[in-house]
Design a protein around this motif. Sequence first.
Motif, PDB file in Angstrom:
ATOM      1  N   ASP A 289       0.809  -1.219   0.000  1.00 27.77           N
ATOM      2  CA  ASP A 289       0.000   0.000   0.000  1.00 27.77           C
ATOM      3  C   ASP A 289       0.842   1.268   0.000  1.00 27.77           C
ATOM      4  OD1 ASP A 289      -2.299  -1.511   0.004  1.00 27.77           O
ATOM      5  OD2 ASP A 289      -2.534  -1.481   2.190  1.00 27.77           O
ATOM      6  N   ARG A 294       3.285   3.032  -8.414  1.00 28.89           N
ATOM      7  CA  ARG A 294       1.863   2.715  -8.298  1.00 28.89           C
ATOM      8  C   ARG A 294       1.229   2.471  -9.664  1.00 28.89           C
ATOM      9  NH1 ARG A 294       0.664   3.347  -3.200  1.00 28.89           N
ATOM     10  NH2 ARG A 294      -1.592   3.229  -3.487  1.00 28.89           N
ATOM     11  N   ARG A 296      -2.843   0.836 -11.606  1.00 34.21           N
ATOM     12  CA  ARG A 296      -4.235   0.415 -11.453  1.00 34.21           C
ATOM     13  C   ARG A 296      -4.363  -1.053 -11.889  1.00 34.21           C
ATOM     14  NH1 ARG A 296      -8.945   3.169 -10.882  1.00 34.21           N
ATOM     15  NH2 ARG A 296      -7.824   5.135 -11.157  1.00 34.21           N
ATOM     16  N   VAL A 297      -5.046  -1.862 -11.072  1.00 32.60           N
ATOM     17  CA  VAL A 297      -5.200  -3.286 -11.360  1.00 32.60           C
ATOM     18  C   VAL A 297      -6.067  -3.470 -12.602  1.00 32.60           C
ATOM     19  CG1 VAL A 297      -6.097  -5.498 -10.531  1.00 32.60           C
ATOM     20  CG2 VAL A 297      -4.911  -3.953  -8.945  1.00 32.60           C
ATOM     21  N   LYS A 327      -7.477  -9.471  -1.798  1.00 29.89           N
ATOM     22  CA  LYS A 327      -7.706  -8.036  -1.625  1.00 29.89           C
ATOM     23  C   LYS A 327      -7.677  -7.266  -2.942  1.00 29.89           C
ATOM     24  CE  LYS A 327      -5.824  -7.827   3.080  1.00 29.89           C
ATOM     25  NZ  LYS A 327      -4.774  -7.218   3.942  1.00 29.89           N
ATOM     26  N   ALA A 328      -6.817  -7.693  -3.902  1.00 29.71           N
ATOM     27  CA  ALA A 328      -6.664  -6.951  -5.149  1.00 29.71           C
ATOM     28  C   ALA A 328      -7.834  -7.237  -6.077  1.00 29.71           C
ATOM     29  CB  ALA A 328      -5.350  -7.332  -5.826  1.00 29.71           C
ATOM     30  N   LYS A 329      -8.438  -6.168  -6.601  1.00 34.35           N
ATOM     31  CA  LYS A 329      -9.561  -6.306  -7.526  1.00 34.35           C
ATOM     32  C   LYS A 329      -9.369  -5.354  -8.691  1.00 34.35           C
ATOM     33  CE  LYS A 329     -12.503  -5.511  -4.184  1.00 34.35           C
ATOM     34  NZ  LYS A 329     -11.665  -5.749  -3.008  1.00 34.35           N
ATOM     35  N   ASP A 332      -8.674  -1.296  -8.754  1.00 37.58           N
ATOM     36  CA  ASP A 332      -8.008  -0.775  -7.555  1.00 37.58           C
ATOM     37  C   ASP A 332      -6.689  -0.099  -7.916  1.00 37.58           C
ATOM     38  OD1 ASP A 332     -10.026  -1.834  -6.076  1.00 37.58           O
ATOM     39  OD2 ASP A 332      -8.845  -3.485  -5.213  1.00 37.58           O
ATOM     40  N   THR A 333      -6.345   0.935  -7.189  1.00 36.04           N
ATOM     41  CA  THR A 333      -5.013   1.528  -7.284  1.00 36.04           C
ATOM     42  C   THR A 333      -4.127   0.867  -6.232  1.00 36.04           C
ATOM     43  OG1 THR A 333      -5.850   3.641  -8.090  1.00 36.04           O
ATOM     44  CG2 THR A 333      -3.665   3.652  -7.089  1.00 36.04           C
ATOM     45  N   VAL A 334      -2.973   0.363  -6.654  1.00 37.61           N
ATOM     46  CA  VAL A 334      -2.089  -0.381  -5.751  1.00 37.61           C
ATOM     47  C   VAL A 334      -0.660   0.132  -5.870  1.00 37.61           C
ATOM     48  CG1 VAL A 334      -3.483  -2.486  -5.791  1.00 37.61           C
ATOM     49  CG2 VAL A 334      -1.689  -2.164  -7.501  1.00 37.61           C
TER      50      VAL A 334
END
Length: 372
Positions: A289, A294, A296-297, A327-329, A332-334
């Motif tokens: 996090d 960074r 986007r998924v 958790k990752a979908k 999402d921004t990761v």
Amino acid sequence: MAEIRIENLHRRFGDFVAVRDSNLTIRNGDFFVLLGPSGCGKTTTLRMIAGLEIPTSGRILLDGEDVTFLRASHRDIAFVFQLFALYPHMNVGQNLAFPLKSQGTPRAEVKARVAEVARLLRIEHLLHSPVGRLAGGDRQRVALGRAIIRRPKAFLMDEPLGTLDAEFRDLMREELRQLHERIGATTVYVTHDQIEAMSMADQIAVMDKGVILQAGPPNEVYRRPATMFVAGFIGSPAMNFLPVTGPVAAGAQTIAVNGAHVTMPKLHEPLNHDRGVLGARPEHMELADAASFRGRVFGVEYLGARQLVTVDTSVGRVKVRAANTGKAKAGDTVGIDFRSEALVLFDGRTERALASDLMNGAPVEGRRAAHG
């Protein structure tokens, strides 16, 4: 069994160069794989070792003897092709016996060696069966038996599992490796399948456009690719490539990737321009996090205990093999962290890996040169 050495091997067909000035040593008793895409020169190299093609220049040595211009029949090498070269009018036992009978081997010895090879390949129950009724895996065992029964100095195999379905191919891959362990033969195996190469080989040589780019143990070639082609060809998914803000001085341990500072093994040589490329395997990256790099998924593939997360970043799409936390979908921004000890920096102009402290400090170029 024997060591095989090729020196400055070159093969030209008119204006097309199939194999370019190749140097390689295949140690006595090794299972050695020539790996690369179609048209890279691996089969031409194998055929020159076998005596089925004559080099334009260079030398081939078998057990210290120069065999460059010897006919295939005078090289004491057995060749196993992708297509089963069996006699359909003979049964299994007769097919196995044929090479020995052609050499005038006494009948009692032929019988004993057929029985020995049948036991080795676990086909004793098939000796009286017509080869036309055999399944693909059994036909391949008979083809291998025809090669083994001669007791040659080396075995050459050109994509021998290519015509089998996936289940038979997996089974035969295991059996071929076990067979190699039992007989200890020097084996040169050609394939375009990296899974076959990584699971079977003692040593791998990766070829492209007629050139041997890197040779070494599978783990070393995977972890320390000498070029971007090797890094992208071996591994599923392939290594991620990210542009680096350069130049980078020798001795540096931090590089800039899209504004994020990434720690990596200490460099032994500089990158003197701004076209550097960071190489990171999916398993050498992780979702975090707080990371400054960074994206986007785009999508998530669930693989049991792990998941493969595809992330779109401002410098390209990357794949991360992460723990399956769920958790990752998509959307999402990761953040993405890097395992610093496993990263490779490439010169984007030459596509060559820069030497670093990766894997106990042995320079990539020095090790690659040692393998030819």
